[in-house]
Design an enzyme around this catalytic site. Sequence first.
Site, PDB file in Angstrom:
ATOM      1  N   ASP A 199       0.865  -1.181   0.000  1.00  0.00           N
ATOM      2  CA  ASP A 199       0.000   0.000   0.000  1.00  0.00           C
ATOM      3  C   ASP A 199       0.898   1.226   0.000  1.00  0.00           C
ATOM      4  O   ASP A 199       1.522   1.542   1.013  1.00  0.00           O
ATOM      5  CB  ASP A 199      -0.915   0.018   1.232  1.00  0.00           C
ATOM      6  CG  ASP A 199      -1.992   1.095   1.141  1.00  0.00           C
ATOM      7  OD1 ASP A 199      -1.723   2.161   0.546  1.00  0.00           O
ATOM      8  OD2 ASP A 199      -3.105   0.876   1.670  1.00  0.00           O
ATOM      9  N   ALA A 258     -13.150  -6.001  -2.736  1.00  0.00           N
ATOM     10  CA  ALA A 258     -12.983  -4.557  -2.896  1.00  0.00           C
ATOM     11  C   ALA A 258     -13.817  -4.055  -4.067  1.00  0.00           C
ATOM     12  O   ALA A 258     -14.959  -3.648  -3.894  1.00  0.00           O
ATOM     13  CB  ALA A 258     -11.502  -4.218  -3.068  1.00  0.00           C
ATOM     14  N   GLU A 288     -22.211  -6.283 -12.660  1.00  0.00           N
ATOM     15  CA  GLU A 288     -23.124  -6.736 -11.604  1.00  0.00           C
ATOM     16  C   GLU A 288     -24.554  -6.360 -11.973  1.00  0.00           C
ATOM     17  O   GLU A 288     -24.800  -5.208 -12.329  1.00  0.00           O
ATOM     18  CB  GLU A 288     -22.730  -6.107 -10.270  1.00  0.00           C
ATOM     19  CG  GLU A 288     -21.338  -6.522  -9.813  1.00  0.00           C
ATOM     20  CD  GLU A 288     -20.934  -5.937  -8.470  1.00  0.00           C
ATOM     21  OE1 GLU A 288     -21.747  -5.196  -7.857  1.00  0.00           O
ATOM     22  OE2 GLU A 288     -19.809  -6.214  -8.014  1.00  0.00           O
ATOM     23  N   HIS A 307     -22.024  -9.404  -3.964  1.00  0.00           N
ATOM     24  CA  HIS A 307     -21.719  -8.054  -3.467  1.00  0.00           C
ATOM     25  C   HIS A 307     -22.497  -7.745  -2.181  1.00  0.00           C
ATOM     26  O   HIS A 307     -23.176  -6.722  -2.070  1.00  0.00           O
ATOM     27  CB  HIS A 307     -22.030  -6.991  -4.529  1.00  0.00           C
ATOM     28  CG  HIS A 307     -21.227  -5.736  -4.329  1.00  0.00           C
ATOM     29  ND1 HIS A 307     -20.880  -4.909  -5.359  1.00  0.00           N
ATOM     30  CD2 HIS A 307     -20.698  -5.180  -3.215  1.00  0.00           C
ATOM     31  CE1 HIS A 307     -20.187  -3.871  -4.894  1.00  0.00           C
ATOM     32  NE2 HIS A 307     -20.071  -4.020  -3.583  1.00  0.00           N
ATOM     33  N   ILE A 308     -22.361  -8.645  -1.209  1.00  0.00           N
ATOM     34  CA  ILE A 308     -23.065  -8.486   0.067  1.00  0.00           C
ATOM     35  C   ILE A 308     -22.113  -8.399   1.253  1.00  0.00           C
ATOM     36  O   ILE A 308     -22.538  -8.526   2.399  1.00  0.00           O
ATOM     37  CB  ILE A 308     -24.062  -9.645   0.301  1.00  0.00           C
ATOM     38  CG1 ILE A 308     -23.333 -10.996   0.276  1.00  0.00           C
ATOM     39  CG2 ILE A 308     -25.186  -9.599  -0.725  1.00  0.00           C
ATOM     40  CD1 ILE A 308     -24.179 -12.150   0.788  1.00  0.00           C
TER      41      ILE A 308
END
Length: 347
Positions: A199, A258, A288, A307-308
């Site tokens: 990162d 992510a 999606e 996507h939950i």
Amino acid sequence: MTTTVLAAGDHFVLPRLLTRELRAAAPDGAVLDVRELRLPWPHTPFGPVAGVDEASGTEDELIEALSGVRICLTQMAPLTERVLTACPDLELFCVSRGGPVNADLDAATRHGVAVSYAPGRNAVATAEHTLGLILAAARGIGDVHTDLKHAVWRGDHYDYDNCGIEIDGSVVGLIGFGAIGSRVGRVLAAMGAEVLVHDPYVRPEAVEGVAVLVPLDELLRRSRIVSLHARVTDETKGMVGAAEIAAMPPGSVLVNCARGALLDYDAVCDALDSGHLAGAGFDVFPTEPVPAGARLLSTPGVVLTPHIAGASREVAHKAARIVAEDAARYLRGEPLAHCANPRVLGD
């Protein structure tokens, strides 16, 4: 003076949650006229609305509901140029999400409307979901679950070549170490993993005692499990493709909770088909909902959720509370805690 407020919730962040949190946070003596509107998400998928992304509902219904409203609390309502033009009384638009993608910030700034948001609202839920996908992908839980539901007993997963891997003693690489990645890292370290982090925005002291900061190529080369936690920017789109996956050790596991744009999913399917990747877990996708014919749906070794990762009751309450507290600050004449366009307020 009475302040008219619209609580434009949906079937997750309910209108009544927004109303309740606002009334609890409002300054003493504040007189509020709170109207409620329920938008159709997630029963109807979100999508683009007149230039803003991931929005629910229509401009027309929002314009009607915002008549005379000074403050709007919402999660998905579309704040567009047309809405702003039609609603001159609006002063504050509070989006109960980690980023106000459903608000046109440039237009809001031109119209003098402050936009606030709710960073970190789903960090705990998404971190926990990520850990679930890591464990499921590392041990092949998705495939054996599906087989057992079809009365197929997969005792062959005791074969050495089919066995999964343990977290304890494994090297796990996290690409991104923000609110979610840092939580995942702490839990994995407690489970006995050696945690590596890539990162460029994190200082070494921020990972001290949990992980080691390394370049991306080293992380990929050493990690048996890689989990993505980066934001999508021009630099990070497609950052993990065929070359990066090939750099991972044979039999590795790849997880993404992510954003779908970070990853080349065709390259993932190729690596799973070849056996280079032993497993993968995904909550986010390039399109999606996932199209019916997508390769991911038929590729073995993949654990999928729709996507939950951020879907918990606690998240709904936190989201409502964060934006309600910012609305209360506005009513008291205090600076907003999470303003996306501070120029409006002269900050």
